[in-house]
Design a protein around this motif. Structure first.
Motif, PDB file in Angstrom:
ATOM      1  N   THR A 138      26.727  14.619   6.694  1.00  0.00           N
ATOM      2  CA  THR A 138      25.108  15.057   7.306  1.00  0.00           C
ATOM      3  C   THR A 138      23.590  15.502   6.721  1.00  0.00           C
ATOM      4  OG1 THR A 138      26.874  14.145   9.170  1.00  0.00           O
ATOM      5  CG2 THR A 138      24.117  15.560   9.980  1.00  0.00           C
ATOM      6  N   ALA A 139      24.374  16.770   6.289  1.00  0.00           N
ATOM      7  CA  ALA A 139      23.469  17.451   6.320  1.00  0.00           C
ATOM      8  C   ALA A 139      23.013  16.406   4.544  1.00  0.00           C
ATOM      9  CB  ALA A 139      23.676  19.157   5.163  1.00  0.00           C
ATOM     10  N   GLU A 177      27.650  10.273  -2.767  1.00  0.00           N
ATOM     11  CA  GLU A 177      27.508   9.516  -2.066  1.00  0.00           C
ATOM     12  C   GLU A 177      26.587   9.308  -0.841  1.00  0.00           C
ATOM     13  OE1 GLU A 177      32.037   8.860  -1.398  1.00  0.00           O
ATOM     14  OE2 GLU A 177      32.374   8.426  -3.371  1.00  0.00           O
ATOM     15  N   SER A 178      26.155  10.373  -0.074  1.00  0.00           N
ATOM     16  CA  SER A 178      25.525   9.952   1.099  1.00  0.00           C
ATOM     17  C   SER A 178      23.857   9.510   0.840  1.00  0.00           C
ATOM     18  CB  SER A 178      25.807  11.581   1.574  1.00  0.00           C
ATOM     19  OG  SER A 178      26.944  12.003   2.225  1.00  0.00           O
ATOM     20  N   THR A 218      30.537  26.863  -1.382  1.00  0.00           N
ATOM     21  CA  THR A 218      29.568  26.773  -0.988  1.00  0.00           C
ATOM     22  C   THR A 218      28.635  25.869  -1.386  1.00  0.00           C
ATOM     23  OG1 THR A 218      29.287  29.420  -0.513  1.00  0.00           O
ATOM     24  CG2 THR A 218      26.770  27.512  -0.628  1.00  0.00           C
ATOM     25  N   VAL A 219      28.242  25.030  -0.504  1.00  0.00           N
ATOM     26  CA  VAL A 219      26.822  24.141  -0.855  1.00  0.00           C
ATOM     27  C   VAL A 219      25.959  24.776  -0.288  1.00  0.00           C
ATOM     28  CG1 VAL A 219      26.062  21.465  -0.863  1.00  0.00           C
ATOM     29  CG2 VAL A 219      28.787  22.086  -1.098  1.00  0.00           C
ATOM     30  N   MET A 220      25.246  24.624  -1.621  1.00  0.00           N
ATOM     31  CA  MET A 220      23.426  25.420  -1.044  1.00  0.00           C
ATOM     32  C   MET A 220      22.520  24.140  -1.316  1.00  0.00           C
ATOM     33  SD  MET A 220      21.410  27.564  -3.615  1.00  0.00           S
ATOM     34  CE  MET A 220      22.560  29.129  -3.193  1.00  0.00           C
ATOM     35  N   PHE A 221      21.405  24.145   0.146  1.00  0.00           N
ATOM     36  CA  PHE A 221      20.489  22.653   0.223  1.00  0.00           C
ATOM     37  C   PHE A 221      19.408  24.073  -0.430  1.00  0.00           C
ATOM     38  CE2 PHE A 221      24.231  20.917   1.855  1.00  0.00           C
ATOM     39  CZ  PHE A 221      24.281  19.646   1.454  1.00  0.00           C
ATOM     40  N   GLU A 229      23.396  27.032   3.806  1.00  0.00           N
ATOM     41  CA  GLU A 229      24.532  27.182   2.904  1.00  0.00           C
ATOM     42  C   GLU A 229      25.736  26.545   3.831  1.00  0.00           C
ATOM     43  OE1 GLU A 229      24.740  30.801   1.396  1.00  0.00           O
ATOM     44  OE2 GLU A 229      23.139  30.798  -0.120  1.00  0.00           O
ATOM     45  N   ILE A 230      26.053  25.896   3.658  1.00  0.00           N
ATOM     46  CA  ILE A 230      27.577  25.548   4.326  1.00  0.00           C
ATOM     47  C   ILE A 230      28.841  25.909   2.937  1.00  0.00           C
ATOM     48  CG2 ILE A 230      28.902  23.453   5.170  1.00  0.00           C
ATOM     49  CD1 ILE A 230      26.170  21.887   5.237  1.00  0.00           C
ATOM     50  N   THR A 231      29.572  26.611   3.902  1.00  0.00           N
ATOM     51  CA  THR A 231      30.736  27.427   3.139  1.00  0.00           C
ATOM     52  C   THR A 231      32.329  27.601   4.062  1.00  0.00           C
ATOM     53  OG1 THR A 231      28.291  29.191   2.157  1.00  0.00           O
ATOM     54  CG2 THR A 231      30.946  29.897   2.037  1.00  0.00           C
TER      55      THR A 231
END
Length: 267
Positions: A138-139, A177-178, A218-221, A229-231
């Protein structure tokens, strides 16, 4: 009751899996496998795992378990996993695979069993991680092409042998892929020296190996003015083990095919 055998039962993850099966009211421990010739052959796998005597002896051959087991759980090495897939195809068994570090050739060989074996293959069996993958999808769709740089940072214990982790790579694949990108083309796994300015389409990776870290991702945008950050942080291997047992119960009722934890969780 789903009858489960654990491959690599004497290892850190194997011992945790014994505990997870014992805690599950809908699964039972039918066997455990150690390395051929191991001094632990014949040992009670409950005592190995610290849960008390279970009257289930460690063995070094799957052939000895063929009549008693429905599902194997395998967190071992690529070579061992492929051998266990061949066993499952021959004996009509199912398998849950948490092995990481497979190369393209090994992944192709694994995929070749999809019409012969019901399997769940996932780099991370944690329910939380698999929910995180949906959040990343989604992000990425909302942010990735709007000037946000994407970086994946992961940390594990000093004993982990592959890098980046299978979970980090899966996170990168979901993001790529997104965004209709190829991780092989846009993934950046090392930066050193005068590497120049960042390409906007890069998906960067950073790896930490230290101490007894179970697993942190952690994925950082990041863009000018803000960072999202999604952790996910795992504090115990039990989260992976419980997910694997859940997958084993689920795949016991499935037809031949290669499934993911997203399938198991209905995501």
């Amino acid at each position: 009751m789903t009858r489960i055998a654990i491959v690599g039962v004497a290892g850190r993850m194997g011992r945790t899996l014994v505990n997870a099966v014992q805690q599950d009211d809908n699964a039972t421990l039918a066997g455990g496998i150690v390395e051929p010739g191991s001094s632990l052959v014949g040992a009670d796998i409950g005592e190995l795992a610290g849960v008390g005597k279970l009257d289930v002896a460690a063995m070094d051959s799957l052939e000895d378990l063929a009549a008693d087991v429905e599902v194997l759980i395998d967190f071992t090495t690529p070579q061992v996993t492929l051998a266990n897939l061949a066993f499952c195809a021959e004996h009509g068994k199912r398998i849950v695979i948490g092995t990481t570090g497979l190369n393209d050739e090994e992944l192709g060989a694994l995929d070749g069993y999809r019409d012969r074996v019901p399997m769940v293959f996932a780099p991370n069996m944690s329910v939380g991680v698999n929910l995180t993958l949906k959040l990343l999808e989604t992000a990425a769709k909302a942010l990735g092409d709007e000037g946000y740089d994407i970086e994946v940072i992961e940390a594990h214990h000093r004993h982990k042998v592959d890098a980046p982790s299978g979970t980090a790579l899966k996170m990168g694949e979901v993001v790529a892929e997104s965004l209709d990108r190829s991780l092989k083309e846009h993934g950046v796994f090392a930066r050193e020296g005068q590497c120049g300015p960042r390409d906007p389409k890069e998906i960067g990776f950073a790896t930490v190996r230290a101490g007894d870290i179970v697993g942190e991702h952690t994925v950082m945008f990041a863009t000018e003015g803000e960072r999202i950050e999604i952790t996910h942080k795992a504090s115990s291997r039990m989260t992976f083990a419980k997910g694997a047992v859940r997958a084993a119960r689920w795949v016991a009722g499935q037809a031949n095919g290669r499934y993911s934890m997203q399938d198991v969780l209905g995501l």
